[in-house]
Design a protein around this motif. Structure first.
Motif, mmCIF file in Angstrom:
data_model
loop_
_atom_site.group_PDB
_atom_site.id
_atom_site.type_symbol
_atom_site.label_atom_id
_atom_site.label_comp_id
_atom_site.label_asym_id
_atom_site.label_seq_id
_atom_site.Cartn_x
_atom_site.Cartn_y
_atom_site.Cartn_z
ATOM 1 N N GLU A 68 0.862 -1.170 0.000
ATOM 2 C CA GLU A 68 0.000 0.000 0.000
ATOM 3 C C GLU A 68 0.902 1.223 0.000
ATOM 4 O OE1 GLU A 68 -2.229 1.586 3.603
ATOM 5 O OE2 GLU A 68 -3.841 0.574 2.507
ATOM 6 N N CYS A 69 0.655 2.134 -0.946
ATOM 7 C CA CYS A 69 1.475 3.330 -1.043
ATOM 8 C C CYS A 69 1.329 4.166 0.234
ATOM 9 C CB CYS A 69 1.055 4.151 -2.268
ATOM 10 S SG CYS A 69 1.910 5.735 -2.381
ATOM 11 N N GLY A 70 2.453 4.617 0.746
ATOM 12 C CA GLY A 70 2.448 5.390 1.980
ATOM 13 C C GLY A 70 1.871 6.788 1.800
ATOM 14 N N ARG A 71 1.738 7.259 0.565
ATOM 15 C CA ARG A 71 1.204 8.605 0.343
ATOM 16 C C ARG A 71 -0.257 8.589 -0.092
ATOM 17 N NH1 ARG A 71 5.970 11.154 -3.286
ATOM 18 N NH2 ARG A 71 7.666 10.895 -1.777
ATOM 19 N N CYS A 72 -0.578 7.770 -1.115
ATOM 20 C CA CYS A 72 -1.945 7.817 -1.666
ATOM 21 C C CYS A 72 -2.778 6.609 -1.247
ATOM 22 C CB CYS A 72 -1.905 7.944 -3.185
ATOM 23 S SG CYS A 72 -1.358 6.438 -4.018
ATOM 24 N N LEU A 73 -2.167 5.678 -0.526
ATOM 25 C CA LEU A 73 -2.851 4.504 0.015
ATOM 26 C C LEU A 73 -3.337 3.515 -1.051
ATOM 27 C CD1 LEU A 73 -4.942 6.177 2.874
ATOM 28 C CD2 LEU A 73 -2.569 5.417 2.892
ATOM 29 N N LEU A 145 6.146 3.286 -1.897
ATOM 30 C CA LEU A 145 5.585 4.381 -2.695
ATOM 31 C C LEU A 145 5.199 3.825 -4.064
ATOM 32 C CD1 LEU A 145 7.931 7.468 -2.196
ATOM 33 C CD2 LEU A 145 5.662 7.088 -1.223
ATOM 34 N N CYS A 146 3.994 4.186 -4.537
ATOM 35 C CA CYS A 146 3.564 3.684 -5.850
ATOM 36 C C CYS A 146 4.426 4.283 -6.942
ATOM 37 C CB CYS A 146 2.094 3.984 -6.081
ATOM 38 S SG CYS A 146 1.713 5.731 -6.214
ATOM 39 N N GLY A 147 5.022 5.444 -6.665
ATOM 40 C CA GLY A 147 5.945 6.074 -7.596
ATOM 41 C C GLY A 147 6.658 7.189 -6.860
ATOM 42 N N ASP A 149 7.093 10.093 -7.674
ATOM 43 C CA ASP A 149 6.413 11.379 -7.794
ATOM 44 C C ASP A 149 4.938 11.287 -7.402
ATOM 45 O OD1 ASP A 149 5.769 9.771 -9.856
ATOM 46 O OD2 ASP A 149 6.092 11.250 -11.446
ATOM 47 N N CYS A 150 4.602 10.277 -6.620
ATOM 48 C CA CYS A 150 3.210 10.162 -6.169
ATOM 49 C C CYS A 150 2.813 11.437 -5.448
ATOM 50 C CB CYS A 150 3.047 8.967 -5.232
ATOM 51 S SG CYS A 150 1.433 8.926 -4.423
ATOM 52 N N ALA A 151 1.672 12.012 -5.854
ATOM 53 C CA ALA A 151 1.251 13.292 -5.289
ATOM 54 C C ALA A 151 0.525 13.119 -3.948
ATOM 55 C CB ALA A 151 0.356 14.018 -6.280
ATOM 56 N N LEU A 161 -4.603 13.091 -5.252
ATOM 57 C CA LEU A 161 -4.098 14.169 -6.108
ATOM 58 C C LEU A 161 -3.443 13.636 -7.380
ATOM 59 C CD1 LEU A 161 -2.716 16.538 -3.352
ATOM 60 C CD2 LEU A 161 -4.921 16.610 -4.516
ATOM 61 N N ASN A 162 -3.206 12.313 -7.445
ATOM 62 C CA ASN A 162 -2.698 11.729 -8.684
ATOM 63 C C ASN A 162 -3.771 11.749 -9.771
ATOM 64 O OD1 ASN A 162 -0.127 10.900 -7.601
ATOM 65 N ND2 ASN A 162 -1.245 9.338 -6.469
ATOM 66 N N GLN A 163 -5.033 11.831 -9.348
ATOM 67 C CA GLN A 163 -6.144 11.816 -10.302
ATOM 68 C C GLN A 163 -6.470 13.225 -10.783
ATOM 69 O OE1 GLN A 163 -7.260 8.816 -11.048
ATOM 70 N NE2 GLN A 163 -6.197 7.753 -9.373
HETATM 71 ZN ZN LIG Z 1 0.943 6.655 -4.230
#
Ligand SMILES: [Zn+2]
Ligand SMILES: [Zn+2]
Length: 191
Positions: A68-73, A145-147, A149-151, A161-163
């Protein structure tokens, strides 16, 4: 994942293993849970040969785990790829000082030294599961992190915010508070 030592020779031979999610789950020391769900089975490739009484292993381990991404879940797959090198000496009558290593030698016929590249073996067969679990553990992301630059999510409305943007940002894009909030909410540094 067992490796017979009595069939090794001075010439390197390749051995390959593949293990899936059930294996990974069975590696969890109860009652704790291992991170990640296996999306692509782990493949372990090992070149093994003996040199005198020493056993030399060199190989790689690959597989994909879901985190699970730590920023966008969001859930995402991360490929784990790790190389290793291991030189094993016969334990003989020696006993490792560390009780965990002593237990591993008893259980697996294999225990590792402090530096993870040297170890001892005992008997004619070594069990590699615990070693591979260690290799994977070392390769796990500290901060998934999914990336890079994950927002992430908006701290105010929770939108991903990636969407695209969210109403909060559009409302006052240039306000100093928005800039400060963006700074505050941006995760510090990479993993
Ligand atoms: Zn993410
Ligand atoms: Zn928002």
């Amino acid at each position: 994942m067992k490796l017979s030592l009595d069939q090794l020779s001075a010439i390197s031979e390749q051995h390959a293993f593949e293990v899936d999610g059930r294996w990974w789950e069975s590696q969890a020391p109860m009652p704790s849970r291992l991170p990640g769900r296996v999306l692509e089975p782990f493949r372990v490739e090992i070149e093994a040969h003996e040199m005198g009484e020493q056993v030399h292993l060199e190989g790689s381990l690959t597989g994909t785990l879901e985190f699970e991404c730590g920023r966008c879940l969001a859930s995402y797959g991360e490929r784990i790829g790790e190389g290793f090198r291991l030189v094993l000496e016969p334990a003989g009558s020696r006993l490792p000082a560390d009780p965990e290593a002593a237990a591993a030698l008893e259980r697996d016929g294999l225990c590792l030294g402090d530096d993870f590249e040297m170890g001892w073996y005992r008997g004619f067969e070594i069990q590699l599961d615990a070693f591979c679990r260690e290799v994977i553990s070392l390769a796990l992301p500290v901060k998934p992190l999914c990336g890079e630059d994950c927002a992430g999510l908006c701290a105010r409305c929770g939108a991903d915010l990636n969407q695209g943007g969210c109403p909060c940002a559009q409302a006052r894009p240039d306000s100093p508070f928005a800039v400060l909030a963006a700074l505050r909410d941006s995760p510090e540094g990479a993993k």
